[in-house]
Write a protein that holds these residues in place. Sequence first.
Motif, PDB file in Angstrom:
ATOM      1  N   ALA A  69       0.822  -1.208   0.000  1.00  0.00           N
ATOM      2  CA  ALA A  69       0.000   0.000   0.000  1.00  0.00           C
ATOM      3  C   ALA A  69       0.857   1.260   0.000  1.00  0.00           C
ATOM      4  O   ALA A  69       0.588   2.218  -0.742  1.00  0.00           O
ATOM      5  N   VAL A  70       1.895   1.287   0.818  1.00  0.00           N
ATOM      6  CA  VAL A  70       2.764   2.465   0.903  1.00  0.00           C
ATOM      7  C   VAL A  70       3.529   2.665  -0.401  1.00  0.00           C
ATOM      8  O   VAL A  70       3.701   3.807  -0.865  1.00  0.00           O
ATOM      9  N   ALA A  71       3.974   1.555  -1.009  1.00  0.00           N
ATOM     10  CA  ALA A  71       4.681   1.669  -2.287  1.00  0.00           C
ATOM     11  C   ALA A  71       3.757   2.247  -3.363  1.00  0.00           C
ATOM     12  O   ALA A  71       4.177   3.084  -4.176  1.00  0.00           O
ATOM     13  N   GLY A  72       2.488   1.825  -3.349  1.00  0.00           N
ATOM     14  CA  GLY A  72       1.519   2.364  -4.304  1.00  0.00           C
ATOM     15  C   GLY A  72       1.270   3.838  -4.100  1.00  0.00           C
ATOM     16  O   GLY A  72       1.198   4.621  -5.064  1.00  0.00           O
ATOM     17  N   TYR A  73       1.154   4.240  -2.834  1.00  0.00           N
ATOM     18  CA  TYR A  73       0.955   5.654  -2.506  1.00  0.00           C
ATOM     19  C   TYR A  73       2.158   6.482  -2.951  1.00  0.00           C
ATOM     20  O   TYR A  73       2.007   7.536  -3.601  1.00  0.00           O
ATOM     21  N   ALA A  74       3.357   6.010  -2.627  1.00  0.00           N
ATOM     22  CA  ALA A  74       4.566   6.752  -2.975  1.00  0.00           C
ATOM     23  C   ALA A  74       4.679   6.918  -4.497  1.00  0.00           C
ATOM     24  O   ALA A  74       5.036   8.005  -4.990  1.00  0.00           O
ATOM     25  N   ASP A  75       4.352   5.876  -5.249  1.00  0.00           N
ATOM     26  CA  ASP A  75       4.424   5.949  -6.705  1.00  0.00           C
ATOM     27  C   ASP A  75       3.408   6.940  -7.263  1.00  0.00           C
ATOM     28  O   ASP A  75       3.717   7.733  -8.164  1.00  0.00           O
TER      29      ASP A  75
END
Length: 275
Positions: A250-256
């Motif tokens: 989830a955090v990787a998706g948000y950061a991207d």
Amino acid sequence: MSSQRQETVRRLTAPDIAARKGGVPIVCLTAYTAPVAEILDDHCDLLLVGDSVGMVVHGLPNTVGVTLDMMILHGQAVMRGSRKAMVVVDLPFGSYEGSAEMAYANAARVMKETGCNAVKVEAGPAVAENIDYLVKRGIPVMGHVGLRPQAVMVDGGFRAKGKTDHERARILDEARAAAESGAFAVVVEGVAEGLAREITGAIDVPTIGIGASAGCDGQILVTDDMLGLFDWTPKFVRRYGDLRGEITKAVAGYADDVRQRRFPGPAEIYFAKAG
């Protein structure tokens, strides 16, 4: 106004848990925050605000550095988030092992400031007398034998207990002493399976196992361990989820999305009204 009165939910108490000896296994998990307590409440009989909060939430190397104020803060949060489960708060290292009067003053403060239903102590040598003192003055107490995290400095690490005859006899004696002193239940941690069964058969109050035996009267795990929030967990933990993986995704998706300017989008932005 509606004539229907909202149903009152009764929170479980020490006598309720004690009465489960030899019955349906008691479901216990740790809780440190209101949101998690609310989720666990429907499924658990007992929520333990463990001093493991020092390691799990605050990043301490062990539980020795946990303070009374920390336990009270997290105890208050768990009480706000739960309605049904009994809530037990650990007394931290150095708050109960000395005089019975000191143990009572600290336990009474925890009970008053959190509203919790009981406290837990690690039932090492000489602690049985303090358990008796607390119970006789109206404070329900849960004991804890076997691997005692607060004794990590003496033991030199977290090691399973009860592998020698001498150690088995000592742990069994400590469990009996805690029960005879008035503890309504005893946590049995990190001991040989046969010893856990022996303790369960030897005392008249429920045993709550953690790294012990399915033959105990109940089980407890650190919630963050069983949900898979850490890369490493003890041998006795069964992972029922992979929250570390889900959070990472989830955090990787948000950061991207932030870096690609896809967030915020029209659905997350406020616009001025025309005219």
